[in-house]
Design an enzyme around this catalytic site. Structure first.
Site, PDB file in Angstrom:
ATOM      1  N   ASP A  90     -13.166   9.806  11.275  1.00 41.32           N
ATOM      2  CA  ASP A  90     -12.819   9.509   9.885  1.00 41.32           C
ATOM      3  C   ASP A  90     -13.385   8.157   9.477  1.00 41.32           C
ATOM      4  O   ASP A  90     -12.692   7.323   8.907  1.00 41.32           O
ATOM      5  CB  ASP A  90     -11.301   9.546   9.700  1.00 41.32           C
ATOM      6  CG  ASP A  90     -10.902   9.787   8.253  1.00 41.32           C
ATOM      7  OD1 ASP A  90     -11.745  10.268   7.472  1.00 41.32           O
ATOM      8  OD2 ASP A  90      -9.748   9.488   7.894  1.00 41.32           O
ATOM      9  N   VAL A 135       3.186   1.072   2.995  1.00 43.16           N
ATOM     10  CA  VAL A 135       2.898  -0.046   3.889  1.00 43.16           C
ATOM     11  C   VAL A 135       3.530  -1.296   3.307  1.00 43.16           C
ATOM     12  O   VAL A 135       3.355  -1.603   2.121  1.00 43.16           O
ATOM     13  CB  VAL A 135       1.384  -0.255   4.059  1.00 43.16           C
ATOM     14  CG1 VAL A 135       1.102  -1.390   5.035  1.00 43.16           C
ATOM     15  CG2 VAL A 135       0.716   1.028   4.536  1.00 43.16           C
ATOM     16  N   PHE A 190       0.666   9.348   3.692  1.00 42.26           N
ATOM     17  CA  PHE A 190       1.434   9.092   4.906  1.00 42.26           C
ATOM     18  C   PHE A 190       2.782   8.468   4.576  1.00 42.26           C
ATOM     19  O   PHE A 190       3.799   8.780   5.180  1.00 42.26           O
ATOM     20  CB  PHE A 190       0.627   8.143   5.805  1.00 42.26           C
ATOM     21  CG  PHE A 190       1.292   7.814   7.119  1.00 42.26           C
ATOM     22  CD1 PHE A 190       0.933   8.485   8.278  1.00 42.26           C
ATOM     23  CD2 PHE A 190       2.262   6.825   7.205  1.00 42.26           C
ATOM     24  CE1 PHE A 190       1.535   8.187   9.487  1.00 42.26           C
ATOM     25  CE2 PHE A 190       2.865   6.515   8.409  1.00 42.26           C
ATOM     26  CZ  PHE A 190       2.498   7.200   9.553  1.00 42.26           C
ATOM     27  N   GLY A 197       0.826  -1.196   0.000  1.00 45.48           N
ATOM     28  CA  GLY A 197       0.000   0.000   0.000  1.00 45.48           C
ATOM     29  C   GLY A 197       0.862   1.248   0.000  1.00 45.48           C
ATOM     30  O   GLY A 197       2.024   1.220   0.414  1.00 45.48           O
TER      31      GLY A 197
END
Length: 391
Positions: A211, A90, A87, A83
């Site tokens: 969220d 992953v 941010f 992923g």
């Protein structure tokens, strides 16, 4: 609900300069009615750091050395990446289930290693918030945080690996070889996610998720749903206050209208977001999609007038699962969605009512899901493993 108490240690985490963030790109700032067991490290409330740069090091989190995670992910090899987002990336890795030491690929426990992009200022506060909440909370319908790494400029989060990834991927992918999620699985996911929110909203925990959306709901091999990505989470209002005043952050299409207008955040803000996800489960359509015909770009605006007319509910339902539910079920879900999506937040149900409605809908009947028996009152927790969070 079971509780455990621990006296956390505080760790200073230097914060890089902060960029101004907004909500239109999904960027981020900063009693269990289900009967499922959950834990929080304080007997009365969540412990909070004295500053935004402090980590509350809960005793159940491991502080990994960077080299340990480099070994576990085979040096963050590109073929280990599962992923990528704002941010960072992953990666899939492997550690020993008991010692948590890195192991050879394919052996031991699978983990998801979320690594903050060192060249980006985005994510530091979310990284800290994720640790400080998930380090204290444990529930079958929350993703499990195993540990973190803070070494030099490296900021990393380590989770169990949730094998089937996000609800977003399963619900919206279109390909001839992909089987759409069945009605029964969709309603099971809705109930599981509601139970996760109910745990967060309970008096003992008192957390607003802020969220709630399909990309933050992860699915294990048995389609048990787990809430993930706590970077925007906030403690509920204190004392006699009715709301938390905060900068408007989150994702357009899911955020409650009064929160967008005023910055006043309440648990009913999460209920609105739940209503949007429920609508997505019913329709198989994204909350926002400019590729749809004019007038249908915003799912809530298009669907609400149809849902209040019992003869038009079928126009909202996903055609791919036609025949898998009764008209009565569709009407009940439509009614629940309308309640959750009310523009008047006081009219929205609380999450305990949502859980009860979904449990009543399933009528406590056993449902066969991919050969596994599941009930509306229990969520199997064998094979808990978490997938990469959407970053």
């Amino acid at each position: 609900m079971g509780c455990c108490f621990s006296a956390p240690l505080k760790i200073k985490a230097e914060s890089p300069p902060r960029n101004g963030l907004n909500s239109n790109d999904g960027s981020k700032e900063e009693n269990d009615p289900s009967g499922l067991s959950g834990k929080v490290s304080s007997s009365s409330m969540l412990l909070t750091p004295q500053s935004e740069d402090e980590i509350l090091e809960a005793t159940n989190l491991k502080n990994f050395a960077f080299n340990e995670l480099r070994t576990a992910t085979r040096n963050f090899r590109p073929d280990s990446m599962v992923g990528e987002g704002g941010f960072g990336s992953v990666f899939k890795g492997w550690i020993d289930e008991h010692t948590l030491a890195p192991t050879k690929a394919g052996t031991g426990m699978v983990i998801a290693v979320k690594r903050l992009n060192q060249e980006s200022n985005q994510g530091h506060t979310e990284w800290l918030t994720e640790i400080n909440y998930l380090g204290q909370l444990s529930h079958p319908n929350l993703v499990k945080l195993i540990g973190y790494s803070l070494e030099d400029d490296h900021r990393i989060l380590v989770y169990e690996f949730v094998a089937k990834g996000s609800l977003d991927n399963h619900l919206f992918r279109r390909a001839s070889y992909i089987q759409p999620l069945s009605w029964n699985i969709r309603m099971k996911i809705a109930l599981d996610a509601a139970k996760g929110l109910a745990f967060l909203h309970s008096d003992e925990v008192d957390v607003i998720f802020r969220d709630f959306k399909t990309s933050n709901i992860l699915l294990d091999p048995n389609y048990n749903a787990k809430l993930s990505d706590f970077g925007l989470a906030k403690n509920g209002p204190q004392g006699d206050k009715s709301h938390v005043s905060t900068r408007v952050m989150g994702t357009f299409g899911y955020a409650a209208p009064e929160y967008i207008a005023t910055g006043h955040l309440t648990k009913r803000s999460d209920i609105y977001s739940f209503g949007v996800v429920l609508l997505e489960l019913m329709s198989g359509k994204r909350a926002l999609d400019d590729n749809r015909p004019s007038g249908e770009h915003n799912l809530v605006e298009w669907a609400k007038p149809l849902l209040i007319n019992k003869h038009k509910i079928s126009q909202v339902m996903d055609a791919r699962i036609e025949g898998q539910y009764s008209k009565r079920e569709a009407k009940r879900i439509a009614h629940l969605a309308i309640q959750c999506l009310s523009t008047e937040q006081k009219v929205r149900p609380n999450i305990e009512d949502v859980v009860r409605s979904l449990e009543h809908l399933q009528d406590s009947n056993h449902t066969q899901i991919n050969g596994h028996s599941s009930t509306s009152n229990s969520t199997p927790i064998s094979s808990l493993s978490p997938s990469p969070l959407r970053t």
